[in-house]
Write a protein that holds these residues in place. Structure first.
Motif, PDB file in Angstrom:
ATOM      1  N   VAL A 178     -26.980 -14.657 -65.924  1.00 21.60           N
ATOM      2  CA  VAL A 178     -26.692 -13.848 -67.118  1.00 21.60           C
ATOM      3  C   VAL A 178     -26.404 -14.747 -68.316  1.00 21.60           C
ATOM      4  CG1 VAL A 178     -25.030 -12.262 -68.161  1.00 21.60           C
ATOM      5  CG2 VAL A 178     -25.912 -11.811 -65.862  1.00 21.60           C
ATOM      6  N   CYS A 179     -25.568 -15.761 -68.103  1.00 20.91           N
ATOM      7  CA  CYS A 179     -25.245 -16.693 -69.203  1.00 20.91           C
ATOM      8  C   CYS A 179     -26.494 -17.422 -69.675  1.00 20.91           C
ATOM      9  CB  CYS A 179     -24.187 -17.687 -68.750  1.00 20.91           C
ATOM     10  SG  CYS A 179     -22.548 -16.987 -68.513  1.00 20.91           S
ATOM     11  N   GLN A 180     -27.290 -17.908 -68.722  1.00 27.40           N
ATOM     12  CA  GLN A 180     -28.490 -18.657 -69.086  1.00 27.40           C
ATOM     13  C   GLN A 180     -29.460 -17.793 -69.884  1.00 27.40           C
ATOM     14  OE1 GLN A 180     -30.034 -21.363 -66.109  1.00 27.40           O
ATOM     15  NE2 GLN A 180     -32.137 -20.826 -66.601  1.00 27.40           N
ATOM     16  N   ARG A 181     -29.748 -16.588 -69.394  1.00 27.82           N
ATOM     17  CA  ARG A 181     -30.705 -15.716 -70.086  1.00 27.82           C
ATOM     18  C   ARG A 181     -30.164 -15.248 -71.427  1.00 27.82           C
ATOM     19  NH1 ARG A 181     -34.983 -17.619 -67.872  1.00 27.82           N
ATOM     20  NH2 ARG A 181     -35.117 -17.253 -65.618  1.00 27.82           N
ATOM     21  N   THR A 182     -28.869 -14.956 -71.490  1.00 33.36           N
ATOM     22  CA  THR A 182     -28.269 -14.485 -72.741  1.00 33.36           C
ATOM     23  C   THR A 182     -28.319 -15.559 -73.811  1.00 33.36           C
ATOM     24  OG1 THR A 182     -26.782 -12.999 -71.533  1.00 33.36           O
ATOM     25  CG2 THR A 182     -26.182 -13.546 -73.797  1.00 33.36           C
ATOM     26  N   PHE A 183     -27.912 -16.775 -73.452  1.00 35.90           N
ATOM     27  CA  PHE A 183     -27.912 -17.869 -74.425  1.00 35.90           C
ATOM     28  C   PHE A 183     -29.331 -18.203 -74.883  1.00 35.90           C
ATOM     29  CE2 PHE A 183     -23.744 -19.464 -72.394  1.00 35.90           C
ATOM     30  CZ  PHE A 183     -23.008 -18.660 -73.247  1.00 35.90           C
ATOM     31  N   GLU A 184     -30.278 -18.166 -73.956  1.00 33.05           N
ATOM     32  CA  GLU A 184     -31.668 -18.439 -74.321  1.00 33.05           C
ATOM     33  C   GLU A 184     -32.194 -17.399 -75.316  1.00 33.05           C
ATOM     34  OE1 GLU A 184     -33.855 -18.565 -70.694  1.00 33.05           O
ATOM     35  OE2 GLU A 184     -33.219 -20.583 -70.160  1.00 33.05           O
ATOM     36  N   TYR A 185     -31.716 -16.174 -75.185  1.00 36.50           N
ATOM     37  CA  TYR A 185     -32.208 -15.076 -76.031  1.00 36.50           C
ATOM     38  C   TYR A 185     -31.580 -15.080 -77.419  1.00 36.50           C
ATOM     39  CZ  TYR A 185     -33.387 -10.338 -77.493  1.00 36.50           C
ATOM     40  OH  TYR A 185     -33.848  -9.251 -78.190  1.00 36.50           O
ATOM     41  N   ILE A 186     -30.274 -15.372 -77.499  1.00 31.10           N
ATOM     42  CA  ILE A 186     -29.576 -15.196 -78.777  1.00 31.10           C
ATOM     43  C   ILE A 186     -29.417 -16.479 -79.581  1.00 31.10           C
ATOM     44  CG2 ILE A 186     -28.308 -13.219 -77.841  1.00 31.10           C
ATOM     45  CD1 ILE A 186     -25.820 -15.013 -77.655  1.00 31.10           C
ATOM     46  N   LEU A 187     -29.608 -17.645 -78.956  1.00 29.65           N
ATOM     47  CA  LEU A 187     -29.357 -18.907 -79.653  1.00 29.65           C
ATOM     48  C   LEU A 187     -30.650 -19.652 -79.942  1.00 29.65           C
ATOM     49  CD1 LEU A 187     -26.309 -20.232 -77.580  1.00 29.65           C
ATOM     50  CD2 LEU A 187     -26.232 -19.103 -79.811  1.00 29.65           C
TER      51      LEU A 187
END
Length: 298
Positions: A65-74
């Motif tokens: 979740v952290c990996q996909r979220t950071f990849e999407y928003i940053l």
């Protein structure tokens, strides 16, 4: 991208080390293992399986979740740096080197590094334990997390650390954990199979005089004698490169355990042998940094 993340992670860990101002992820995993054991422990393989699988699922989900979220928003450059900082907590190169080096001046600190009984160890036994710890943990604390980080990303490195932490806490063959820790111990054997052998080969290639004293067949010959399917290979490579014998009968939890010797040469181990073992570190640093750097560029 994973090469870039691994490159940043290794640089941070090697030259900065642990972030003492935050609670280390491995400590948090350990807290969960203790909580589960306190609430649900039973002398049962199934309870041990539940402990292992629940931690792995939690860590994998949080990591993904952290990996996909950071990849999407940053922005890409930002999350690569952020991932590198976070991933550095899965590597223990600096801590391992500093802890083993400290044994030269403070041999009593060996009790913090090993699970064997340390009260009656001779100076030679202490030095031997330090070198064995250094060799084995080059795999567990450096090569293995990098291996899983490169292949699976951030969540892969943390799942590996979860398995390794489980093994270090409950993966013992004693009355309490024989059943409860069986699955985590077997799983740790599986995930360390390739990294342990990579570590042995790196020790062979990078240690002074190792190619002359430790051909592949000798490492394989001694490595397979260890009760662990993995630990014997880096330990044997280190012993052969230093022309000493590691292993031998060792006391755990008040009981003497018969263990084979790994390597050929002296049985009396000195602090000079620890220093010689640690001369591997600068060459290993250069190799890993160049390897990861080339991977990131390509």
């Amino acid at each position: 991208m994973y090469f870039e993340v691994a490159f940043i992670a290794y640089i941070i860990d090697r030259f900065v080390g642990e972030f003492h101002f935050v609670r280390h992820p491995v400590v948090i995993m350990g807290d969960y293992i203790k909580w589960f054991e306190k609430r649900f422990y039973k002398d049962s393989v199934m309870r041990g399986n539940a402990s292992t699988l629940s931690l792995i699922v939690i860590v994998a989900l949080v990591g993904c979740v952290c990996q996909r979220t950071f990849e999407y928003i940053l922005p890409e450059y930002f999350y690569i740096i952020l991932f590198g900082i976070i991933a550095s907590t899965t590597i223990a190169s600096k801590m391992l080197y500093d802890s083993v080096k400290e044994i030269i001046e403070h041999p009593q600190h060996i009790k913090y590094l090993v699970s064997r009984d340390t009260e009656s160890l001779s100076p030679s036994d202490i030095n031997k334990a330090a070198i064995e710890t250094y060799a084995e943990n080059l795999s567990d604390g450096v090569i293995a997390p990098l291996f899983y980080l490169l292949f699976f990303g951030l969540w892969g490195a943390f799942v590996y650390k979860a398995i390794n932490t489980l093994d270090s806490m409950v993966g013992y063959r004693n009355e309490k954990y024989e059943k409860f820790g069986k699955f985590s111990a077997k799983l740790d054997d599986v995930v360390n199979y390739i990294p342990a052998r990579i570590t042995a080969i790196l020790i062979l290639l990078l240690s002074k005089g190792a190619l002359a004293n430790a051909p592949y067949q000798k490492i394989w010959k001694f490595g397979r004698l260890h009760e662990s399917p993995n630990a014997g290979y880096p330990i044997s490579a280190m012993a052969l490169s230093l022309s000493i014998k590691l292993g031998g009968d060792t006391s755990y939890f008040g009981k003497m355990k018969s263990k084979p010797y790994f390597g050929e040469g002296r049985e009396e181990i000195t602090t000079n042998d620890i220093q010689n073992a640690l001369t591997l570190q600068p060459k290993l640093d250069i190799f890993i940094i160049i390897f990861l750097g080339i991977g990131a560029i390509l």
